[in-house]
Design a protein around this motif. Structure first.
Motif, PDB file in Angstrom:
ATOM      1  N   ASN A  56     -46.980   9.975  16.129  1.00  0.00           N
ATOM      2  CA  ASN A  56     -46.576  10.665  17.358  1.00  0.00           C
ATOM      3  C   ASN A  56     -47.409  11.931  17.524  1.00  0.00           C
ATOM      4  O   ASN A  56     -47.113  12.969  16.951  1.00  0.00           O
ATOM      5  CB  ASN A  56     -45.082  11.000  17.286  1.00  0.00           C
ATOM      6  N   HIS A  57     -48.486  11.853  18.306  1.00  0.00           N
ATOM      7  CA  HIS A  57     -49.386  12.978  18.523  1.00  0.00           C
ATOM      8  C   HIS A  57     -49.100  13.649  19.854  1.00  0.00           C
ATOM      9  O   HIS A  57     -48.704  12.996  20.818  1.00  0.00           O
ATOM     10  CB  HIS A  57     -50.852  12.506  18.508  1.00  0.00           C
ATOM     11  N   LYS A  58     -49.341  14.949  19.897  1.00  0.00           N
ATOM     12  CA  LYS A  58     -49.192  15.693  21.148  1.00  0.00           C
ATOM     13  C   LYS A  58     -50.415  16.568  21.383  1.00  0.00           C
ATOM     14  O   LYS A  58     -51.029  17.060  20.437  1.00  0.00           O
ATOM     15  CB  LYS A  58     -47.940  16.574  21.118  1.00  0.00           C
ATOM     16  N   THR A  59     -50.753  16.760  22.661  1.00  0.00           N
ATOM     17  CA  THR A  59     -51.787  17.704  23.053  1.00  0.00           C
ATOM     18  C   THR A  59     -51.134  19.061  23.329  1.00  0.00           C
ATOM     19  O   THR A  59     -49.903  19.186  23.324  1.00  0.00           O
ATOM     20  CB  THR A  59     -52.484  17.231  24.335  1.00  0.00           C
ATOM     21  N   PHE A  60     -51.963  20.056  23.591  1.00  0.00           N
ATOM     22  CA  PHE A  60     -51.440  21.384  23.939  1.00  0.00           C
ATOM     23  C   PHE A  60     -50.491  21.292  25.132  1.00  0.00           C
ATOM     24  O   PHE A  60     -49.389  21.855  25.107  1.00  0.00           O
ATOM     25  CB  PHE A  60     -52.591  22.340  24.247  1.00  0.00           C
ATOM     26  N   ASN A  61     -50.896  20.595  26.177  1.00  0.00           N
ATOM     27  CA  ASN A  61     -50.064  20.505  27.378  1.00  0.00           C
ATOM     28  C   ASN A  61     -48.729  19.819  27.090  1.00  0.00           C
ATOM     29  O   ASN A  61     -47.689  20.197  27.647  1.00  0.00           O
ATOM     30  CB  ASN A  61     -50.805  19.759  28.490  1.00  0.00           C
ATOM     31  N   GLN A  62     -48.743  18.829  26.214  1.00  0.00           N
ATOM     32  CA  GLN A  62     -47.494  18.149  25.858  1.00  0.00           C
ATOM     33  C   GLN A  62     -46.597  19.056  25.021  1.00  0.00           C
ATOM     34  O   GLN A  62     -45.372  19.017  25.156  1.00  0.00           O
ATOM     35  CB  GLN A  62     -47.811  16.852  25.103  1.00  0.00           C
ATOM     36  N   VAL A  63     -47.202  19.870  24.167  1.00  0.00           N
ATOM     37  CA  VAL A  63     -46.423  20.846  23.394  1.00  0.00           C
ATOM     38  C   VAL A  63     -45.757  21.846  24.337  1.00  0.00           C
ATOM     39  O   VAL A  63     -44.561  22.144  24.211  1.00  0.00           O
ATOM     40  CB  VAL A  63     -47.324  21.593  22.381  1.00  0.00           C
ATOM     41  N   VAL A  64     -46.507  22.345  25.299  1.00  0.00           N
ATOM     42  CA  VAL A  64     -45.958  23.303  26.263  1.00  0.00           C
ATOM     43  C   VAL A  64     -44.829  22.667  27.062  1.00  0.00           C
ATOM     44  O   VAL A  64     -43.793  23.301  27.313  1.00  0.00           O
ATOM     45  CB  VAL A  64     -47.063  23.823  27.204  1.00  0.00           C
ATOM     46  N   ASP A  65     -45.010  21.427  27.440  1.00  0.00           N
ATOM     47  CA  ASP A  65     -43.964  20.728  28.186  1.00  0.00           C
ATOM     48  C   ASP A  65     -42.688  20.629  27.353  1.00  0.00           C
ATOM     49  O   ASP A  65     -41.577  20.837  27.867  1.00  0.00           O
ATOM     50  CB  ASP A  65     -44.447  19.330  28.579  1.00  0.00           C
TER      51      ASP A  65
END
Length: 198
Positions: A22-31
């Protein structure tokens, strides 16, 4: 210089500690943080937690200009820890004045702006190095973060090393993420950017 550092920064991805696929990008972390108000980053020393949080601060200031964004190197705030460790944070006022006066040492116009942003849930804290000083400091930061979440909707990011990750996760009721290692292409890109910048 934060702007110069941002030019050579390689965008990192984040993997869930318990489900690494389960990987996240910066934008997904912010979301995600916009919903749960907390994010725990767990990685070994030297893997880039502080650099990542500094880049987060730069990008968050750009994307959310209405927010007060503060990268806090906790190793440089030992005096605030001594004060805070003997303070009962029972109210919003207790918290915001500790943050403004003792932790951030704000005065004048900045002090007033911060108090307004904090009270109106427009503040972002990136806490770095909470577990690198002493177990008491770690426990204090867990308590401080819990108090902030109880009385505000401000965003908080915390970095920790893997051996302390469970302490933060169990108390904050939130699973941690860790940095996905840079691959060869990303490492080469970083070297090229660094060479150009220098």
């Amino acid at each position: 210089n934060v702007t110069e550092r941002s030019k050579i920064y390689i965008e990192r991805h984040f993997e869930h500690e318990k489900t690494p696929s389960n990987h996240k990008t910066f934008n997904q972390v912010v979301d995600e943080v916009s919903k749960v108000k907390l994010f725990i980053l767990s990685s070994m020393a030297g893997e880039g937690k502080s650099t990542t949080f500094r880049n987060f601060a730069f990008k968050l200031k750009t994307e959310f200009p209405q927010k007060w964004v503060e990268f806090v190197d906790l190793k440089k705030n030992l005096e605030a820890f001594k004060i805070g460790n003997n303070t009962n944070f029972r109210t919003l006022n207790d918290l915001k004045y500790f943050m403004a006066y003792d932790l951030l040492n704000l005065t004048g116009f900045d002090h007033g702006v911060f108090l307004d942003r904090f009270q109106n849930n427009e503040t972002v804290f990136l806490w770095d190095g909470a577990d690198e000083i002493s177990p008491l400091y770690k426990e204090f930061m867990i308590s401080l973060m819990l108090n902030v979440t109880k009385v505000t909707q401000n965003w908080q990011f915390i970095s920790t090393r893997p051996q302390y990750s469970d302490d933060f996760s169990s108390n904050l009721k939130l699973d941690a993420y860790k940095l996905v290692p840079l691959n060869k292409v990303e490492r080469d890109e970083f070297l090229v950017k660094s060479a150009i910048a220098n």
